[in-house]
Design a protein around this motif. Structure first.
Motif, PDB file in Angstrom:
ATOM      1  N   LYS A  51       0.696  -1.159  -0.122  1.00 22.30           N
ATOM      2  CA  LYS A  51       0.039  -0.055   0.065  1.00 22.30           C
ATOM      3  C   LYS A  51       0.788   1.278   0.019  1.00 22.30           C
ATOM      4  O   LYS A  51       0.802   2.193  -0.618  1.00 22.30           O
ATOM      5  CB  LYS A  51      -0.999   0.049   1.303  1.00 22.30           C
ATOM      6  CG  LYS A  51      -1.925  -1.052   1.388  1.00 22.30           C
ATOM      7  CD  LYS A  51      -2.677  -0.794   2.654  1.00 22.30           C
ATOM      8  CE  LYS A  51      -3.662  -1.960   2.524  1.00 22.30           C
ATOM      9  NZ  LYS A  51      -4.442  -2.006   4.002  1.00 22.30           N
ATOM     10  N   THR A  52       2.014   1.305   0.848  1.00 22.90           N
ATOM     11  CA  THR A  52       2.705   2.509   0.891  1.00 22.90           C
ATOM     12  C   THR A  52       3.542   2.767  -0.443  1.00 22.90           C
ATOM     13  O   THR A  52       3.438   3.943  -0.836  1.00 22.90           O
ATOM     14  CB  THR A  52       3.507   2.205   2.185  1.00 22.90           C
ATOM     15  OG1 THR A  52       3.118   2.157   3.262  1.00 22.90           O
ATOM     16  CG2 THR A  52       4.696   3.553   2.208  1.00 22.90           C
ATOM     17  N   LEU A  53       3.931   1.683  -0.946  1.00 15.63           N
ATOM     18  CA  LEU A  53       4.838   1.851  -2.156  1.00 15.63           C
ATOM     19  C   LEU A  53       3.881   2.395  -3.183  1.00 15.63           C
ATOM     20  O   LEU A  53       4.235   3.229  -4.009  1.00 15.63           O
ATOM     21  CB  LEU A  53       5.510   0.633  -2.561  1.00 15.63           C
ATOM     22  CG  LEU A  53       6.674   0.282  -1.706  1.00 15.63           C
ATOM     23  CD1 LEU A  53       7.242  -1.065  -2.215  1.00 15.63           C
ATOM     24  CD2 LEU A  53       7.712   1.141  -1.507  1.00 15.63           C
ATOM     25  N   PRO A  95      19.554   2.876  -0.148  1.00 12.55           N
ATOM     26  CA  PRO A  95      18.879   2.424  -1.055  1.00 12.55           C
ATOM     27  C   PRO A  95      18.163   1.183  -0.697  1.00 12.55           C
ATOM     28  O   PRO A  95      19.023   0.122  -0.507  1.00 12.55           O
ATOM     29  CB  PRO A  95      19.688   2.442  -2.324  1.00 12.55           C
ATOM     30  CG  PRO A  95      20.873   3.526  -1.926  1.00 12.55           C
ATOM     31  CD  PRO A  95      21.119   3.324  -0.604  1.00 12.55           C
ATOM     32  N   LEU A  96      17.087   0.919  -1.064  1.00 17.95           N
ATOM     33  CA  LEU A  96      16.452  -0.502  -1.001  1.00 17.95           C
ATOM     34  C   LEU A  96      15.816  -0.593   0.469  1.00 17.95           C
ATOM     35  O   LEU A  96      14.695  -0.887   0.745  1.00 17.95           O
ATOM     36  CB  LEU A  96      17.077  -1.926  -1.328  1.00 17.95           C
ATOM     37  CG  LEU A  96      17.263  -1.662  -3.129  1.00 17.95           C
ATOM     38  CD1 LEU A  96      18.240  -2.975  -3.361  1.00 17.95           C
ATOM     39  CD2 LEU A  96      16.212  -1.377  -3.764  1.00 17.95           C
ATOM     40  N   PRO A  99       9.908   2.791   6.852  1.00 18.16           N
ATOM     41  CA  PRO A  99       8.691   3.102   7.619  1.00 18.16           C
ATOM     42  C   PRO A  99       8.296   1.934   8.376  1.00 18.16           C
ATOM     43  O   PRO A  99       8.008   2.141   9.442  1.00 18.16           O
ATOM     44  CB  PRO A  99       7.628   3.616   6.565  1.00 18.16           C
ATOM     45  CG  PRO A  99       8.420   3.902   5.307  1.00 18.16           C
ATOM     46  CD  PRO A  99       9.577   3.002   5.234  1.00 18.16           C
ATOM     47  N   ILE A 100       8.096   0.816   7.778  1.00 22.15           N
ATOM     48  CA  ILE A 100       7.488  -0.468   8.747  1.00 22.15           C
ATOM     49  C   ILE A 100       8.510  -0.902   9.668  1.00 22.15           C
ATOM     50  O   ILE A 100       8.050  -1.226  11.013  1.00 22.15           O
ATOM     51  CB  ILE A 100       7.162  -1.619   7.610  1.00 22.15           C
ATOM     52  CG1 ILE A 100       6.187  -1.072   6.553  1.00 22.15           C
ATOM     53  CG2 ILE A 100       6.751  -3.057   8.315  1.00 22.15           C
ATOM     54  CD1 ILE A 100       5.884  -2.011   5.507  1.00 22.15           C
TER      55      ILE A 100
END
Length: 221
Positions: free
Chosen positions: A24-26, A196-197, A203-204
């Motif tokens: 959802k976030t992405l 990166p990545l 966030p999680i």
């Protein structure tokens, strides 16, 4: 304590709730940036036509791409955290059920309205403080490391506050996190956003860390 919380939060990244939240976030974050790119391109196109500049679509696309790259560095964290704030309860509840079942039963639901207010407040704070710091970011580029250092200081404070605001209202009977704990939590989160990545999971991971920082004190006391 923050390192213990970070290690305990790592398995949460593979929880079903975390994977759903990541998706959802992405998706929503990418949609926000796609909308921003479209608005920037339309603006450059209108300016080129108005002033009769040459270069055509290539110039417009290049200018849009350069601004999106810069905006991505500055805004990705803000947008991702604001988007995650809308759905943070999913991963927070999952971590509480797995690691602190009694606390999960006593937790106070946050509600959609408060999540929405949190998301907008987080976005406004992050954009405001980072835009204020932008001249200093640019000036410190000559030092090589000054920009990153200032970014970490500013965003450690902001992220620590965001994380505390996510988890503390669910447990009003518990004492809030100390300023030092908030800042350390925010610092680890800010460092994760620079890699990166890893920044896609930051966030999680940060939300899960905040749960362990708040509730882990009770179990370890």
């Amino acid at each position: 304590m923050v390192l213990t919380a970070a290690l305990r939060a790592f398995p949460s990244l593979f929880h079903g709730a975390a994977l759903r939240l990541l998706f959802k976030t992405l998706i929503l974050t990418l949609l926000v940036f796609a909308g921003l790119a479209g608005a920037l391109w339309a603006g450059f196109h209108a300016l080129r036509l108005h002033f009769g500049w040459g270069g055509g679509g290539v110039a417009e696309a290049t200018a849009t791409a350069l601004l999106i790259v810069g905006a991505g560095w500055l805004l990705f964290r803000a947008v991702a955290m604001a988007v995650m704030g809308l759905f943070a309860d999913d991963i927070i509840e999952a971590v509480e059920r797995d690691s602190y079942p009694q606390a999960a039963l006593a937790a106070r639901p946050v509600g959609w309205a408060r999540s929405l207010r949190f998301a907008f407040a987080s976005l406004a704070r992050t954009l405001g403080w980072n835009l204020l710091a932008l001249p200093a970011y640019i000036l410190l580029l000559v030092t090589g490391v000054g920009t990153i250092g200032l970014f970490l200081v500013v965003n450690a404070y902001l992220l620590g506050r965001d994380m505390a605001d996510m988890v503390e209202p669910r447990h009003p009977a518990l004492p809030p996190l100390s300023r030092g704990s908030r800042w350390l939590l925010g610092l680890v989160s800010a460092l994760a956003f620079l890699i990166p990545l890893v920044n896609l999971l930051a966030p999680i991971w940060s939300a899960a860390m905040a749960v362990h920082m708040l509730l882990g004190r009770k179990t370890s006391a």
